[in-house]
Motif scaffolding. Structure first.
Motif, PDB file in Angstrom:
ATOM      1  N   ASP A  58       0.827  -1.206   0.000  1.00  0.00           N
ATOM      2  CA  ASP A  58       0.000   0.000   0.000  1.00  0.00           C
ATOM      3  C   ASP A  58       0.865   1.262   0.000  1.00  0.00           C
ATOM      4  OD1 ASP A  58      -2.695   1.347   0.413  1.00  0.00           O
ATOM      5  OD2 ASP A  58      -1.652   2.035   2.200  1.00  0.00           O
ATOM      6  N   ALA A  59       1.912   1.264   0.820  1.00  0.00           N
ATOM      7  CA  ALA A  59       2.818   2.425   0.876  1.00  0.00           C
ATOM      8  C   ALA A  59       3.503   2.645  -0.471  1.00  0.00           C
ATOM      9  CB  ALA A  59       3.855   2.232   1.986  1.00  0.00           C
ATOM     10  N   ARG A  62       1.087   4.181  -2.929  1.00  0.00           N
ATOM     11  CA  ARG A  62       0.830   5.591  -2.626  1.00  0.00           C
ATOM     12  C   ARG A  62       2.070   6.463  -2.831  1.00  0.00           C
ATOM     13  NH1 ARG A  62       0.482   6.172   2.280  1.00  0.00           N
ATOM     14  NH2 ARG A  62       0.495   4.073   3.148  1.00  0.00           N
ATOM     15  N   GLY A  63       3.208   5.818  -3.069  1.00  0.00           N
ATOM     16  CA  GLY A  63       4.444   6.559  -3.272  1.00  0.00           C
ATOM     17  C   GLY A  63       4.935   7.254  -2.019  1.00  0.00           C
ATOM     18  N   ASP A  64       4.543   6.749  -0.845  1.00  0.00           N
ATOM     19  CA  ASP A  64       4.916   7.364   0.436  1.00  0.00           C
ATOM     20  C   ASP A  64       6.163   6.653   0.972  1.00  0.00           C
ATOM     21  OD1 ASP A  64       5.146   8.261   3.064  1.00  0.00           O
ATOM     22  OD2 ASP A  64       2.979   8.426   3.340  1.00  0.00           O
ATOM     23  N   MET A  65       7.322   7.227   0.712  1.00  0.00           N
ATOM     24  CA  MET A  65       8.567   6.571   1.084  1.00  0.00           C
ATOM     25  C   MET A  65       8.822   6.589   2.593  1.00  0.00           C
ATOM     26  SD  MET A  65       9.753   5.260  -1.645  1.00  0.00           S
ATOM     27  CE  MET A  65       8.011   4.953  -2.052  1.00  0.00           C
ATOM     28  N   THR A  66       8.325   7.627   3.273  1.00  0.00           N
ATOM     29  CA  THR A  66       8.455   7.651   4.736  1.00  0.00           C
ATOM     30  C   THR A  66       7.654   6.510   5.344  1.00  0.00           C
ATOM     31  OG1 THR A  66       8.761  10.054   4.751  1.00  0.00           O
ATOM     32  CG2 THR A  66       8.081   9.019   6.815  1.00  0.00           C
ATOM     33  N   ASP A  67       6.439   6.334   4.846  1.00  0.00           N
ATOM     34  CA  ASP A  67       5.594   5.246   5.330  1.00  0.00           C
ATOM     35  C   ASP A  67       6.172   3.900   4.929  1.00  0.00           C
ATOM     36  OD1 ASP A  67       3.401   4.331   6.759  1.00  0.00           O
ATOM     37  OD2 ASP A  67       2.101   4.260   4.993  1.00  0.00           O
ATOM     38  N   LEU A  68       6.755   3.826   3.728  1.00  0.00           N
ATOM     39  CA  LEU A  68       7.357   2.564   3.280  1.00  0.00           C
ATOM     40  C   LEU A  68       8.479   2.143   4.219  1.00  0.00           C
ATOM     41  CD1 LEU A  68       7.702   0.259   1.276  1.00  0.00           C
ATOM     42  CD2 LEU A  68       9.128   1.776  -0.123  1.00  0.00           C
ATOM     43  N   SER A  70       8.741   2.792   7.354  1.00  0.00           N
ATOM     44  CA  SER A  70       8.105   2.314   8.579  1.00  0.00           C
ATOM     45  C   SER A  70       7.494   0.928   8.381  1.00  0.00           C
ATOM     46  CB  SER A  70       7.034   3.309   9.023  1.00  0.00           C
ATOM     47  OG  SER A  70       6.328   2.826  10.142  1.00  0.00           O
ATOM     48  N   GLU A  71       6.797   0.744   7.256  1.00  0.00           N
ATOM     49  CA  GLU A  71       6.116  -0.532   7.010  1.00  0.00           C
ATOM     50  C   GLU A  71       7.114  -1.660   6.771  1.00  0.00           C
ATOM     51  OE1 GLU A  71       3.186  -0.958   7.669  1.00  0.00           O
ATOM     52  OE2 GLU A  71       2.289   1.023   7.599  1.00  0.00           O
TER      53      GLU A  71
END
Length: 277
Positions: A58-59, A62-68, A70-71
Motif C-alpha cells: 500500500d505504501a 501511494r508513493g509514500d517513502m516515509t511510510d514505506l 516504517s512498514e
C-alpha cells in the motif's frame, strides 16, 4: 542531589538489527517480558505478517517513502518475531533464517555468484528461476505438480499459481475462447444450482465460476488479485462521489433510493472515466 535513573541496557546495544533482536528477546522473556508477546505462537502471529506485507504494498502504491520505511520495519519485525518463537522452542533463530535465505539467493543466481553468464534476458532468468525452485521442491520431497503452492496465499492468488503450475505440464486450455466457453458453462451451472439445488451446491458452483474467471485472467496476462483490487478502489472512488453528491443536499445514502443513487453513480462513472474523480 538528584539521582539519575538507571538506564536500560537495551540502549547500550548497537542500533539496528542487533538492538531489534535484543528487543524481541526481551519482549518474549517469560519473567520480565510483555504478556501479549509471550503468549503468541506461529499461528497467532501469521495474520499480522500477512497484513504487514499488504501495508508495504500500500505504501509503495501511494508513493509514500516515509511510510514505506516504517512498514518495511514492521514487516522485518514479523520475521524477527517468528524467529524468536522458533528460538524459544529450540528450532532455529534469526541468524539461521538469514543464512538460509543468503544461501538460497546464491544458489538461485549462478549467473551472478557462479560461473554462468549473466548475459540473459529477463525471460530466460525467469525460466532458470523456476528450474531452481523445482529442484528445491524435489529435494524437499515435493514430487506432485501442485506441491508447495502456499495454503496461506489469498485465494485468487493461489488459484492463479495452481493453474500456472498445472499449465507447465500441459493441463491447460489452448486459448481464451475455450476459457470463455467454460465460463458460460459454469454460469449456467450456478443458475441451475440456485434454482433447484442446495446452498452447498450453490457455494460449490460459485467457487467453480471464480476459479475459471481466474483462469481467464491468467490467459489474458492479467494478475487477478491486482485486477480485483483495482476494481475495489474504483468502486470506492465512485461510491464516495455518490455520497458526496448526497451530502451536498444534507442527505446520506440511507435517505436516498436505488434509482437516485444509480443515476448519481452513472454521473460519477462519467467523471471517473474523464479522470475527474
Amino acid at each position: 542531589m538528584t539521582q539519575t535513573p538507571n538506564r536500560d541496557p537495551i540502549f547500550e546495544v548497537p542500533e539496528g538489527i542487533e538492538q531489534l533482536l535484543e528487543i524481541m528477546k526481551r519482549l518474549r522473556d517469560p519473567e520480565t517480558g510483555c504478556p501479549w508477546d509471550i503468549e503468541q505462537d506461529f499461528a497467532s502471529i501469521a495474520p499480522f505478517s500477512i497484513e504487514e506485507a499488504y501495508e508495504v504494498e500500500d505504501a509503495i502504491k501511494r508513493g509514500d517513502m516515509t511510510d514505506l520505511q516504517s512498514e518495511l520495519g514492521d514487516l522485518l519485525f514479523q520475521s524477527v518475531f517468528q524467529s524468536q518463537i522458533a528460538a524459544d522452542k529450540g528450532l532455529f533463530d534469526f541468524q539461521d533464517v538469514a543464512k538460509t535465505i543468503a544461501a538460497k539467493m546464491i544458489d538461485r543466481h549462478p549467473h551472478v555468484f557462479g560461473d554462468q553468464s549473466n548475459q540473459k534476458s529477463p525471460e530466460q532468468q525467469t525460466i532458470d528461476w523456476e528450474v531452481q525452485k523445482a529442484a528445491e521442491r524435489d529435494r524437499r520431497g515435493e514430487t506432485r505438480v501442485l506441491d508447495g503452492v502456499a495454503l496461506g496465499l489469498p485465494a485468487l492468488m493461489r488459484a492463479q499459481k495452481l493453474q500456472k503450475r498445472a499449465a507447465r505440464v500441459g493441463f491447460d486450455w489452448p486459448d481464451v475462447t475455450h476459457v470463455i466457453d467454460k465460463i458460460v458453462e459454469e454460469s449456467a451451472e450456478l443458475v441451475e444450482a440456485r434454482d433447484s439445488k442446495t446452498p452447498e451446491d450453490v457455494f460449490e458452483e460459485y467457487g467453480d465460476l471464480l476459479f475459471v474467471m481466474v483462469n481467464l485472467g491468467r490467459h489474458m496476462g492479467i494478475e487477478t488479485e491486482e485486477a480485483l483490487r483495482a476494481a475495489n478502489e474504483k468502486f470506492v472512488r465512485r461510491f464516495n462521489a455518490v455520497e458526496d453528491k448526497l451530502k451536498e443536499q444534507n442527505r446520506s445514502p440511507s435517505d436516498s433510493n436505488l434509482a437516485e443513487m444509480d443515476a448519481l453513480w452513472d454521473e460519477a462513472k462519467g467523471l471517473d472515466k474523464q479522470g475527474k474523480l
